[in-house]
Design a protein around this motif. Sequence first.
Motif, PDB file in Angstrom:
ATOM      1  N   THR A 175       0.805  -1.348  -0.086  1.00 58.37           N
ATOM      2  CA  THR A 175       0.011   0.075  -0.215  1.00 58.37           C
ATOM      3  C   THR A 175       0.859   1.193  -0.025  1.00 58.37           C
ATOM      4  OG1 THR A 175      -0.008   0.137   2.565  1.00 58.37           O
ATOM      5  CG2 THR A 175      -1.715  -1.179   1.310  1.00 58.37           C
ATOM      6  N   VAL A 176       0.110   2.364  -0.231  1.00 57.34           N
ATOM      7  CA  VAL A 176       1.004   3.602  -0.089  1.00 57.34           C
ATOM      8  C   VAL A 176       1.600   3.610   1.307  1.00 57.34           C
ATOM      9  CG1 VAL A 176      -0.119   4.788  -2.031  1.00 57.34           C
ATOM     10  CG2 VAL A 176      -0.985   5.250   0.332  1.00 57.34           C
ATOM     11  N   ARG A 177       0.931   3.386   2.426  1.00 53.71           N
ATOM     12  CA  ARG A 177       1.527   3.571   3.813  1.00 53.71           C
ATOM     13  C   ARG A 177       2.716   2.607   3.891  1.00 53.71           C
ATOM     14  NH1 ARG A 177      -2.009   6.228   7.138  1.00 53.71           N
ATOM     15  NH2 ARG A 177      -3.088   7.796   5.722  1.00 53.71           N
ATOM     16  N   ASP A 178       2.690   1.378   3.343  1.00 54.09           N
ATOM     17  CA  ASP A 178       3.807   0.391   3.371  1.00 54.09           C
ATOM     18  C   ASP A 178       5.034   1.315   2.750  1.00 54.09           C
ATOM     19  OD1 ASP A 178       2.365  -1.431   4.403  1.00 54.09           O
ATOM     20  OD2 ASP A 178       1.832  -2.419   2.325  1.00 54.09           O
ATOM     21  N   ARG A 179       4.814   1.710   1.591  1.00 54.01           N
ATOM     22  CA  ARG A 179       6.003   2.364   0.827  1.00 54.01           C
ATOM     23  C   ARG A 179       6.369   3.449   1.688  1.00 54.01           C
ATOM     24  NH1 ARG A 179       5.954   1.355  -5.059  1.00 54.01           N
ATOM     25  NH2 ARG A 179       4.708  -0.340  -5.509  1.00 54.01           N
ATOM     26  N   PHE A 180       5.528   4.323   2.208  1.00 53.50           N
ATOM     27  CA  PHE A 180       5.838   5.337   3.280  1.00 53.50           C
ATOM     28  C   PHE A 180       7.056   4.777   4.365  1.00 53.50           C
ATOM     29  CE2 PHE A 180       5.540   7.871   7.119  1.00 53.50           C
ATOM     30  CZ  PHE A 180       5.757   9.308   6.455  1.00 53.50           C
ATOM     31  N   ASP A 181       6.568   3.885   4.933  1.00 54.69           N
ATOM     32  CA  ASP A 181       7.088   3.171   6.203  1.00 54.69           C
ATOM     33  C   ASP A 181       8.453   2.678   5.772  1.00 54.69           C
ATOM     34  OD1 ASP A 181       5.141   3.743   7.628  1.00 54.69           O
ATOM     35  OD2 ASP A 181       4.068   1.586   7.724  1.00 54.69           O
ATOM     36  N   PHE A 182       8.552   2.040   4.529  1.00 53.90           N
ATOM     37  CA  PHE A 182       9.781   1.557   3.898  1.00 53.90           C
ATOM     38  C   PHE A 182      10.769   2.474   3.432  1.00 53.90           C
ATOM     39  CE2 PHE A 182      12.496   0.703   0.122  1.00 53.90           C
ATOM     40  CZ  PHE A 182      13.064  -0.261   0.500  1.00 53.90           C
ATOM     41  N   THR A 183      10.525   3.711   3.127  1.00 44.96           N
ATOM     42  CA  THR A 183      11.149   4.738   2.651  1.00 44.96           C
ATOM     43  C   THR A 183      11.689   5.428   3.718  1.00 44.96           C
ATOM     44  OG1 THR A 183      10.036   5.017   0.592  1.00 44.96           O
ATOM     45  CG2 THR A 183      11.593   6.682   1.324  1.00 44.96           C
ATOM     46  N   ILE A 184      10.945   5.709   4.742  1.00 46.89           N
ATOM     47  CA  ILE A 184      11.358   6.432   6.143  1.00 46.89           C
ATOM     48  C   ILE A 184      12.570   5.510   6.772  1.00 46.89           C
ATOM     49  CG2 ILE A 184      10.800   7.185   8.510  1.00 46.89           C
ATOM     50  CD1 ILE A 184       9.793   9.385   6.043  1.00 46.89           C
ATOM     51  N   GLY A 185      12.029   4.163   6.722  1.00 47.12           N
ATOM     52  CA  GLY A 185      13.049   3.324   7.398  1.00 47.12           C
ATOM     53  C   GLY A 185      14.389   3.380   6.719  1.00 47.12           C
ATOM     54  N   LEU A 186      14.491   3.317   5.253  1.00 51.67           N
ATOM     55  CA  LEU A 186      15.585   3.497   4.529  1.00 51.67           C
ATOM     56  C   LEU A 186      16.470   4.675   4.730  1.00 51.67           C
ATOM     57  CD1 LEU A 186      17.000   1.561   2.006  1.00 51.67           C
ATOM     58  CD2 LEU A 186      15.705   3.095   0.570  1.00 51.67           C
TER      59      LEU A 186
END
Length: 248
Positions: free
Chosen positions: A225-236
């Motif tokens: 989801t768009v939220r999954d991608r948000f969490d991934f990028t912040i973590g990255l």
Amino acid sequence: MSPTPQERRAARHQFGTGSDTPAARRGPSGGRKKPITVDAIVDTAFGIVEREGYEALTMRRVANALETGPSSLYAHVVNKEDLDELLIGRLCAEIDLPEPDPACWRQQIVSVCTQLRDQYLRYPGISQAAFAAAPSSVDTLRVGEGLLAILIAGGIEPQPAAWAVDSLSLYVNAYSLEVSLANRRISGSDDNWVVSRGELLRRFAALPETFPHTKRHAAELTAGTVRDRFDFTIGLLIDGLPGARRQP
């Protein structure tokens, strides 16, 4: 003599919102209407953005909603850029900043970024007002101060920590704007701009063999989801910082 809008703006940068002297209404009903204040202007602007999107926000539009003339607004705000700053400042003032903790600094960064994202998503497109604007008001500086303190507590040296604050803020702004634009297209009549995952998979499957990786990894490219991608990028962004304290 009453302070000028420029003086009020300078005061806000130093001490918060400063004094908010009501402006007199123009026109025959001036004595019977509620006086205009900075808070009334900001509340009205938020209402316009919430209902119609940030693109609809102009000084004249706010003045019309308040049943007054634009000159009444300029008794409190310098210009549209000043109004933008007030809007972003109001949203930033709602962010809960934790006491920096080396044991959970990563979760604290994610929490602050998530709060800021959710504030922006309440008002479609409003993160545009934060682009290319130096954080100069007390409220916006407060969030930058909080992020910087958390990163330094996490073992990040001041220079990469400072650049990380900029990178995180830029990503949150861009993410929020993209989601707002996509939601507006989905709710509108332009069905060709935003497509479903199934449609994307079909399009990728139909690509010629000159796109072997896109065809082979179409599922991965469209997953989450768009939220999954948000969490991934912040973590990255966080995990790539040099010297960061690792957490279990």
